[in-house]
Design an enzyme around this catalytic site. Structure first.
Site, mmCIF file in Angstrom:
data_model
loop_
_atom_site.group_PDB
_atom_site.id
_atom_site.type_symbol
_atom_site.label_atom_id
_atom_site.label_comp_id
_atom_site.label_asym_id
_atom_site.label_seq_id
_atom_site.Cartn_x
_atom_site.Cartn_y
_atom_site.Cartn_z
ATOM 1 C CG ASP A 358 -4.609 11.144 0.532
ATOM 2 O OD1 ASP A 358 -3.428 10.788 0.350
ATOM 3 O OD2 ASP A 358 -5.284 10.761 1.492
ATOM 4 C CD GLU A 488 0.950 4.106 3.362
ATOM 5 O OE1 GLU A 488 1.225 5.269 3.041
ATOM 6 O OE2 GLU A 488 0.094 3.826 4.241
ATOM 7 C CE LYS A 601 -3.060 1.756 4.771
ATOM 8 N NZ LYS A 601 -2.139 2.806 5.258
ATOM 9 C CD GLN A 602 -3.316 3.011 -0.558
ATOM 10 O OE1 GLN A 602 -3.130 3.180 0.642
ATOM 11 N NE2 GLN A 602 -3.417 4.024 -1.405
#
Length: 770
Positions: A358, A488, A601-602
């Site tokens: 991140d 994920e 998820k993203q």
């Protein structure tokens, strides 16, 4: 979502006490200063549900991994920033009753986080079981100026009685992490003692042997007049307190000023900690609470002068962006290259406070633009200093010859994450670290960093990718098998498009970096290549060959990059057709069901398009955006910001604004029902990116700033500040125009809506929107 906080441009305000919201508020109202931090636990006793949290930066414990069975290569521990000594606590007794808001009738409760000046204030009235009523007002902060210190002002007024009030300020080191894998306590006491009007507890972590001395000193006043008092020392293992009993008349106000310090062996000799703690406390208590608070306000004013984003016409958006910036600045100051940014910062225990990818993917842009160049550079140096550990991590998995695999989770460079699909498969994190080197140099122009640090990291990463692929006889191309991408909700898949894309880029960038260093400093290049035993001709040829022949899945029917092989074998039910009652799916579905679904998820493919957007035309970006966003549940805090930036680039202003609000108010409105265990600090940098890169359209191309801004419909204007290559710029976007003010003594050339603008020193330009 849970909306119970009031809207205010500079404050986070909670009116009324609801115990169901308490742990959530403890996260949101957290304080920190880069060196230490704490959740917003009450100073007085609270026996209700709470997550007690005080943290000291860089101090961690290797909690033994807890798994059902062992696999070769598993890390032996999960590193965790420790819950450290509770330093703000004050036990309050009203004659023989302990003040405990879980046992009292509470009214007129208010909690305010003043982001402009950097302190937390709380006030309430409470009635005990016997009917005694008191009014309390507290103020506390973690000092930016004295960054190993915090201070509390606690004022209590009896409303309907006169009698004895007992105050016991204390240091409590008998703490544990809520996420301890085996309910173990991680600290041993090494000493405790007392000063005049103060005390300390010194503790050492098991295994890692960090030593932290936490001390306090205090004074009392009655109706604003300092008073002398008698006291009783209280001591037990890992605990020291000083009890003061004093008679107080009805409507009089008794105020305790408590100063605390956390000094660690990370920064001071172990044998001197007790002495230095006493000296530090004496120094700050001599300043006094009001002077420290004044210095705190001045320090925050200086920060806001550079990093503030002002939004006119939308108070909720204004509050949200300032909250995100405030928490980022509380978490990391850039003073110490040994420190990094945990996904929850100092606001909770989830993710162990460790370093993830991140930092490189989301936080670097914020610190590049809002702080001195050395701050972002320190984040890169952190990874350089751990390069040897990354090489060792790769060797444990069978890689050789200097191949480096940076850990998914780390404190000291060792991998300490214990989920197979994350630890061994989510290898795209290597690419984010290389991309951060590129991002830093692209923004600052500091190519010398390649020679001093960056090139060794890039070659280690490229060597890893070169060994991680294999040649497919069937495809007659290189492939990447058994990986997990940023999404994920997919594990152990083949040819994740994002992972392959960033791997190919890393290989090419390593070759390019070698040539840059060769031109800048050929002697240094020879030194590096000799040190790492790099065969330039053979290895660069291999890097180029793999990058040129790597397989990238693509779907001809939809004309989109395919997230991975066989993604379309999954049942394609779009998110809009998913019943609301089944979301968030990570809290409602089994893991098996999630893995078999098409839900994302993203940002995954879109993460790669965001990084390398200049490679793709708008229609390519649009097709992929529309295809994948429809399948994305945004259950990672890192997801909405990337979508906001890409939506803005596509001119989809409505969706850009929708995603901005989601990322900006993720914690304030508890979108994903997971803020109780801490705020999402690293994604908060993505909120800044959503404004500056999204609405502001800021990009760096060929070493020059480009802006292509638009004004969200609900806003009258917005403005932000940029520090770029020794030029300080204020950018204000309003209806139909952009105003850029050069606040430095250096002329700068920028591009606005594609047109060149030369801005002289201390001058401004106004550009009308085409």
């Amino acid at each position: 979502m849970k909306k119970y906080l009031q809207i205010h441009e500079w404050k986070i305000i909670e009116e009324g006490f609801n115990a169901d919201n308490h742990e959530l508020s403890e996260s949101i109202f957290s304080l920190g200063n880069g060196r230490m931090g704490q959740r917003a636990n009450f100073e007085e006793t609270y026996t209700g549900k709470t997550l007690q949290g005080n943290y000291v930066a860089g101090v961690y414990y290797p909690d033994k991994t807890r798994v059902g069975w062992w696999k070769n290569g598993y890390p032996e521990y999960f590193a965790k920033v420790l819950n450290a000594a509770e330093w703000a606590g004050i036990e309050i007794k009203l004659e023989d009753e302990i003040l405990d808001l879980d046992k009292c009738e509470v009214s007129a409760f208010s909690r305010e986080l003043n982001m402009q000046q950097g302190y937390l204030e709380r006030s309430f009235q409470a009635k005990t079981a016997s009917g005694k009523e008191v009014k309390v007002k507290t103020t506390r902060f973690c000092s930016l100026v004295d960054d190993e210190c915090g201070a509390v002002r606690y004022a209590i007024t009896p409303l309907n009685f006169s009698g004895e009030i007992s105050l016991t300020p204390f240091i409590n080191g008998d703490v544990k992490n809520q996420d301890s894998n085996y309910d173990e306590k991680f600290w041993d006491e090494t000493g405790h003692g007392f000063y005049k009007n103060g005390s300390f507890v010194e503790m050492k972590t098991k295994k890692t042997e960090f030593v932290v001395c936490t001390g306090m000193q205090f004074s009392l006043s009655l109706d604003n007049q300092a008073i002398e008092f008698e006291s009783t020392q209280i001591e037990r293992e890992k605990f020291t307190g000083i009890q003061i009993k004093t008679p107080v008349k009805e409507a009089s106000t008794l105020t305790l000023y408590k100063y605390a310090a956390n000094l660690s062996s990370l920064n001071h000799p172990k044998e001197e900690l007790q002495k230095l703690t006493a000296e530090t406390l004496e120094r700050v208590s001599q300043k006094g609470f009001e002077q420290m608070l004044k210095e705190q306000a001045a320090a925050w004013a200086e920060k806001w002068q550079m990093n503030d984003i002002q939004i006119e016409g939308d108070a909720a958006a204004q509050q949200a962006i300032r909250f995100n910036i405030f928490q980022l600045e509380q978490t990391y100051t850039g003073k110490d290259a040994r420190l990094n940014i945990g996904p929850k910062g100092f606001t909770g225990e989830k993710y162990g406070g460790s370093t993830y990818w991140d930092t490189e993917a989301y936080c670097i842009p914020f610190y590049l633009a809002t702080a001195g160049q050395e701050v972002a550079r320190n984040l890169l140096v952190y990874r350089y200093d751990q390069l040897q550990k990354a090489i060792e991590n790769a060797a444990k998995l069978g890689f050789k010859d200097g191949a480096a695999l940076y850990p998914m989770v780390t404190m000291n460079g060792e991998e300490c994450h214990n989920e197979w699909e994350i630890t061994f498969e989510e290898i795209h994190r290597n690419g984010a670290i290389a991309y951060a080197v590129f991002n830093y140099i692209n923004y600052t122009g500091d190519e010398a960093y390649l020679a001093s640090h960056g090139l060794e990291v890039l070659i280690g990463i490229a060597r890893f990718w070169a060994q991680r692929v294999n040649w497919s006889e069937v495809r007659q191309q290189y492939v990447m098998l058994g990986v997990t991408g940023p999404n994920e909700y997919e594990n152990n898949i083949n040819n994740n498009w994002y992972t392959n894309t960033i791997a190919a880029w890393c290989l090419k960038y390593a070759v390019e970096a070698i040539e840059i260093v060769k031109k800048l400093n050929p002697e240094r290049l020879e030194e590096i290549l000799s040190k790492i035993k790099f065969s330039q001709k053979e290895e660069t040829a291999l890097f180029n060959k793999i990058a040129d022949q790597l397989y990238f899945p693509f779907d001809e029917k939809h004309q989109v990059f395919m997230q991975q092989d066989n993604y379309l074998d999954k049942e394609q039910i779009l998110v809009k057709d998913l019943p609301e009652g089944e979301r968030p799916i990570n809290q409602k579905w089994s893991w098996d069901r999630i893995l078999r679904s098409c839900y994302i998820k993203q940002a995954d493919v879109l993460q790669g398009i965001y990084f390398f957007q200049d490679k793709y035309d708008l229609e390519t970006i649009r097709r992929n955006f529309d295809f994948y966003e429809a399948r994305t549940v945004h259950e990672s805090s890192l997801s909405p910001c990337v979508h906001a930036i890409l939506a803005a680039k596509l001119g989809d202003e409505a969706r850009a604004y929708e995603f901005y609000l989601r990322t900006a108010r993720l914690d304030l409105d508890n979108y994903n029902n997971d803020t109780c265990d801490g705020c999402h600090i690293t994604s908060m940098a993505g909120t800044w990116m959503a404004v500056v890169e999204g609405f502001g359209g800021m990009r760096v191309k060929n070493g020059q700033l480009n802006f292509n801004p638009f004004l969200p419909e609900k806003w009258q204007s917005f403005s932000f500040h940029i520090n770029f290559r020794n030029a300080l710029l204020d950018i204000k976007v309003s209806a139909g125009k952009v105003q850029i003010s050069n606040k430095s003594n250096n002329q700068i050339k920028v591009f606005v809506y594609g047109h060149e603008q030369n801005i002289l020193a201390m001058q401004q330009v106004i550009v009308s929107k085409p």
